[in-house]
Design an enzyme around this catalytic site. Sequence first.
Site, short mmCIF file in Angstrom:
data_model
loop_
_atom_site.label_atom_id
_atom_site.label_comp_id
_atom_site.label_asym_id
_atom_site.label_seq_id
_atom_site.Cartn_x
_atom_site.Cartn_y
_atom_site.Cartn_z
CG HIS A 66 40.10 -9.78 -19.60
ND1 HIS A 66 40.67 -11.01 -19.35
CD2 HIS A 66 39.12 -10.00 -20.52
CE1 HIS A 66 40.07 -11.93 -20.08
NE2 HIS A 66 39.13 -11.35 -20.79
CG ASN A 102 35.77 -14.95 -20.82
OD1 ASN A 102 36.13 -16.13 -20.77
ND2 ASN A 102 34.81 -14.53 -21.60
CG HIS A 113 48.41 -12.23 -8.35
ND1 HIS A 113 48.40 -13.25 -9.28
CD2 HIS A 113 48.80 -11.12 -9.03
CE1 HIS A 113 48.79 -12.78 -10.46
NE2 HIS A 113 49.03 -11.49 -10.33
CG HIS A 140 53.96 -7.82 -31.34
ND1 HIS A 140 52.74 -8.40 -31.04
CD2 HIS A 140 53.78 -6.48 -31.16
CE1 HIS A 140 51.88 -7.46 -30.70
NE2 HIS A 140 52.48 -6.28 -30.76
#
Length: 296
Positions: free
Chosen positions: A132, A134, A166, A196
């Site tokens: 991902h 953005n 990284h 959760h």
Amino acid sequence: MTDDFTERKARASGWFRRLRDDIVTAFEGLEDSHADGPFADLPPGRFDVTPTVRSADDGSDAGGGLMSVMRGGRVFEKVGVNVSTVYGTLGSAAQKSMAARGVPGIESDPRFWASGISLVAHMRNPHVPAVHMNTRMFWTPNAWWFGGGSDLNPCLEYDADTAHFHATQKAHLDPHGADLYPALKAWADEYFYIPHRKRARGVGGVFMDDRNTGDWETDFALTQDIGRAFLPAYVPLVETRRTQAFTEADKDAQLVHRGLYAEYNLVYDRGTKFGLATGHDPDAVLMSLPPLAKWA
């Protein structure tokens, strides 16, 4: 602030569009070069490009962008690279959310402008990590900021891949201050944690939000370097893993991990919530969801 930022808005939105173009070209190049391996019999994937439109409540133009999605490629099972520039007036729920984050004057003057690029890739081979990325700029008459980052989401983890991802991020961030990479890494670890499930979504990366040091040029330069880090951080991992043999158990692990990814994006992701709350094209907002997933 409005007049002063006209040129800066154009520069930011232009940069996000150029980054989108570079990534689309690189990803289609990976499809072309993948002539061997488990999916070599498939034709190389190509992006379907669709304009997106955001309409204000009164039907007037409120911006839009491009939704670029590739499905069923040799390397990418589904990947979306979206870019947009939207503007208008925030609704009451979005105003309250922004005010709670400390955005000054948002409830008295809820006009906004936002531009950014958003990318999510779900891969054919379960040895190739999902990813991902953005970056974005947000403006109101009383404030502006940058945000974004990138994070790696493997279902089958390799220490060497994590270290490379990284290290590349760190190399691009270190010129902006030696303390910046550790801070944005820690922020990503916190942001992409799934309460959760009591676990992280992936192996982390870098993340920032509400970045405003008071120096727009400096913050924009940092945002650009976060974007520039993406291809050298990710493409070598794809090239290393894309032809690796895998088992049905590996594929099953990938589908379960995709379920974890979907849970996070639908329950916690701030960008997903903002896009849906402000009336952006839901297909573009939800392009981050995987094509197939399962739950144990």
